[in-house]
Design an enzyme around this catalytic site. Structure first.
Site, PDB file in Angstrom:
ATOM      1  N   GLU A 135      15.804  -4.808  -3.745  1.00  0.00           N
ATOM      2  CA  GLU A 135      16.590  -5.574  -2.773  1.00  0.00           C
ATOM      3  C   GLU A 135      15.773  -6.630  -2.035  1.00  0.00           C
ATOM      4  O   GLU A 135      15.638  -6.594  -0.803  1.00  0.00           O
ATOM      5  CB  GLU A 135      17.268  -4.625  -1.792  1.00  0.00           C
ATOM      6  CG  GLU A 135      18.290  -3.724  -2.483  1.00  0.00           C
ATOM      7  CD  GLU A 135      19.086  -2.850  -1.529  1.00  0.00           C
ATOM      8  OE1 GLU A 135      18.845  -2.902  -0.303  1.00  0.00           O
ATOM      9  OE2 GLU A 135      19.963  -2.115  -2.001  1.00  0.00           O
ATOM     10  N   GLU A 192      21.449   1.124  -8.084  1.00  0.00           N
ATOM     11  CA  GLU A 192      21.842   1.987  -6.978  1.00  0.00           C
ATOM     12  C   GLU A 192      23.353   1.998  -6.855  1.00  0.00           C
ATOM     13  O   GLU A 192      23.991   0.940  -6.876  1.00  0.00           O
ATOM     14  CB  GLU A 192      21.253   1.527  -5.640  1.00  0.00           C
ATOM     15  CG  GLU A 192      19.774   1.751  -5.470  1.00  0.00           C
ATOM     16  CD  GLU A 192      19.308   1.362  -4.070  1.00  0.00           C
ATOM     17  OE1 GLU A 192      20.158   1.297  -3.138  1.00  0.00           O
ATOM     18  OE2 GLU A 192      18.106   1.105  -3.904  1.00  0.00           O
TER      19      GLU A 192
END
Length: 628
Positions: A235, A452
């Site tokens: 991220e 995820e």
């Protein structure tokens, strides 16, 4: 394992669909001192920490790996942090941690688990409210770690105390500390050319040490065939890259105090500011007031260090102490040319990382993501080989509200509230399909793995912990995973945390996403004890297909599984289906289009061979006591 077009492929040429987990949630924080949930005496002494024992002590490895194998979650996104490797200082690698990492990864092979390494970070570092980078990286930029919370440069759970406001940690992404560090990491040469560390440009200093730290990991793990690759960075954020007007506030999530970047710079300089306070719900954000921050006039910069952005002419302080914003669009262009985060920052870093890893582990696959709130990158042809697109996806309404609603949702593509079960299912399906569409159009014909996905388990302040009723969580997770099946997506659930507890969740920022909890683990001899929402996440799926998968679906209520595929006659191996005993404790019935099968009860694997070569084949699985 390798890639071929849009698929992962095994040694027989079978196409693979991967189901697995992120291991684990508490790997973001050290084992000692325990800085996960409180401000310990050693919290800011970042040089004397240890991550040995993350994700679990080595003596527990057999327990956890055997459980994951029995659950059919055989592909791991294995978390490491830069801090775990190099916390003591630049170039000082924690050999004890690397020894531990090598030993625990070796143990995974004994249970038939494959994995890739995720260099995990959230909002840069523990010291600005997340995890990832060592504290000395912030100090190299001039930050005083002990002053970041008080000056509004970051929000720290450890300083604030319990409980932290729900989902407050992502707001750190646009606060001064994290936003500055990401700007320096990806664009220091563009935006902060005066800042050097021992004569080395700050961007070069940070990227060189990051890549070298992960090379240390690759050197330890390259001998393992079950270690298939490395993510480049979890991220990533763009920092101030491309920020149109520094006087305008913006956040990934508008929640709590949200100063503009200019206000953040002044606060860190010791100049109090009145900032807006926001509250957020499913229907949008609401301004609930304003508050003065840093009335004590504390500075976020170390003694003798100046604000980086003041030194680069972004803002100015006159002789009377009055500040002026000189360049509100400073981060949008350099020498008159517009900048683009992907082109000028993110992709050059990815190329550098790939080269660094493949110098050590030449066959490694590389998993790439995209920066939050920025378009996914478009890759150029010379760097496509061996890439996997690994974006993340969560059900936004469930994530934020911590409850399951079958009729109220949020369409993350249109950014609109939506109503009705069908509308929600369609929105989830469209968003997941968009990842595969983007990969084909802009990254090449490469596999997509959702790195995820998952749900928070602390619905309604954790009432399920007392009642044992996880039905809402099961429904929420089933809705997500049905859409994954629909598009034949591989994924790694967030997450499996070995030391999850009801009180502390995943041991980080109040999050509780783990599909396993010690507090639900009541029967040591029961492989399923401690599991949460297993009715949704332990599902049949095609492990290896001798051809092209066409359709897969599983209903966790009826336990009906259907799989169809187009056979590839060049593949001389059976199609393998994981059939969990958990879903079929009394056995199962099969409906086959043709062919024969063998079921290995210990491995929970169905091997299927068609009766004739070529064409489409169908496998349907039902509980033994269900005939329709």
């Amino acid at each position: 394992m390798r890639t071929q077009g849009a698929w992962f492929i095994d040694e027989f040429g079978r196409r693979l669909i991967l189901h697995g987990v992120n291991l684990g949630g508490s790997s973001k924080v050290p084992c000692s001192p325990n800085g996960a949930t409180h401000l310990s005496d050693g919290f800011f002494d970042h040089r004397r920490v240890s991550f040995v024992g993350r994700p679990f002590p080595l003596e527990e490895a057999d327990e956890h790996f055997s459980r994951l194998r029995a659950w059919g979650l055989t592909f791991l996104r294995f978390l490491v942090t830069w801090e775990a490797i190099e916390h003591a200082g630049p170039g000082q690698y924690d050999q004890e941690y690397l020894d531990y990492l090598e030993a625990v990864v070796a143990k995974a092979h004994d249970y038939g688990l494959k994995l890739f390494i995720d260099p995990h970070q959230d909002v840069w570092s523990r010291f600005c409210g997340g995890d990832g980078a060592p504290g000395w990286t912030l100090e190299a930029a001039g930050f005083d770690l002990t002053a970041l919370h008080q000056t509004g440069a970051a929000f720290l759970h450890q300083v604030h105390g319990d409980p932290p406001p729900r989902l407050i940690w992502p707001t750190n992404g646009t606060k001064l500390a994290a936003a500055t560090m990401f700007t320096l990491f990806f664009g220091g040469n563009l935006f902060a050319p005066k800042l050097k560390v021992d004569g080395e440009p700050i961007q070069e200093f940070l990227q060189r040490h990051y890549c070298a730290a992960l090379q240390q990991v690759a050197q330890r793990l390259r001998r393992f065939s079950h270690v298939i690759g490395y993510d480049t960075m979890n991220e990533p954020l763009a920092g101030y890259f491309g920020w149109q007007d520094l006087s305008k506030a913006h956040a990934i999530i508008e929640l709590g105090a949200i100063p503009s970047p200019y206000q953040s710079m002044l606060l860190a300089y010791g100049l109090p500011q009145e900032v807006p306070i926001w509250e957020r719900g499913i229907l949008g954000v609401k301004l609930i007031g304003r508050k003065w921050l840093n009335l004590e006039g504390k500075r976020a910069w170390l003694p003798g260090r100046e604000c980086i952005w003041k030194e680069h002419g972004v803002w100015h302080l006159d002789d009377q102490g009055n500040p002026t914003l000189l360049r509100p669009d400073y981060f949008t262009q350099v020498n008159g040319a517009q900048v683009d985060f992907n082109r000028d920052g993110y992709l050059p870093f990815n190329r550098r990382f790939i080269q660094a890893i493949r110098q050590v582990h030449s066959e490694a696959l590389i998993f790439i993501e995209h920066a939050l709130e920025h378009p996914a990158p478009a890759w150029d042809a010379p760097f496509v080989e061996g890439l996997v697109y690994a974006p993340h996806w969560y059900d936004g309404a469930t994530l934020f509200l911590k409850r399951y609603s079958p009729i109220l949702g949020f369409d993350q593509l249109t950014r609109r509230v939506i109503f009705g079960q069908r509308a929600i299912r369609r929105a989830i399906s469209r968003h997941l399909l968009s990842f595969k569409t983007h990969a084909r159009a802009h990254l090449g014909d490469i596999p997509v793995l959702i790195g995820e996905t998952g749900i928070p388990f602390d619905f309604q302040e954790g009432r399920a912990y007392q009642s044992g009723d996880f039905r809402p969580q099961i429904r929420a997770l089933q809705r997500t995973l049905q859409a994954m099946d629909e598009h034949l997506l591989s994924y790694t659930l967030w997450n499996y945390t070995a030391d999850n507890t009801n009180a502390r969740g995943d041991q980080w920022n109040g999050e509780d996403f783990s599909i396993f909890s010690r507090d639900q683990h009541k029967s040591p001899g029961d492989m399923y004890s401690g599991g949460r929402a297993l009715e949704a996440c332990l599902r049949p799926y095609a492990l290896a297909t001798a051809g092209e998968p066409l359709h897969a679906s599983f209903n966790s209520w009826t336990r009906r599984f259907v799989f169809t595929f187009e056979e590839d006659i060049s593949v001389d191996a059976p199609t393998l289906i994981f059939v969990p005993k958990f879903q079929y404790p009394q056995g199962f019935r099969l409906r086959l289009s043709d062919g024969s099968y063998h079921y290995d009860l210990d491995q929970q694997v169905l091997s299927y061979l068609p009766a004739h070569h070529g064409g489409t084949h169908r496998i349907e699985i039902l509980p033994a006591n269900r005939t329709a």
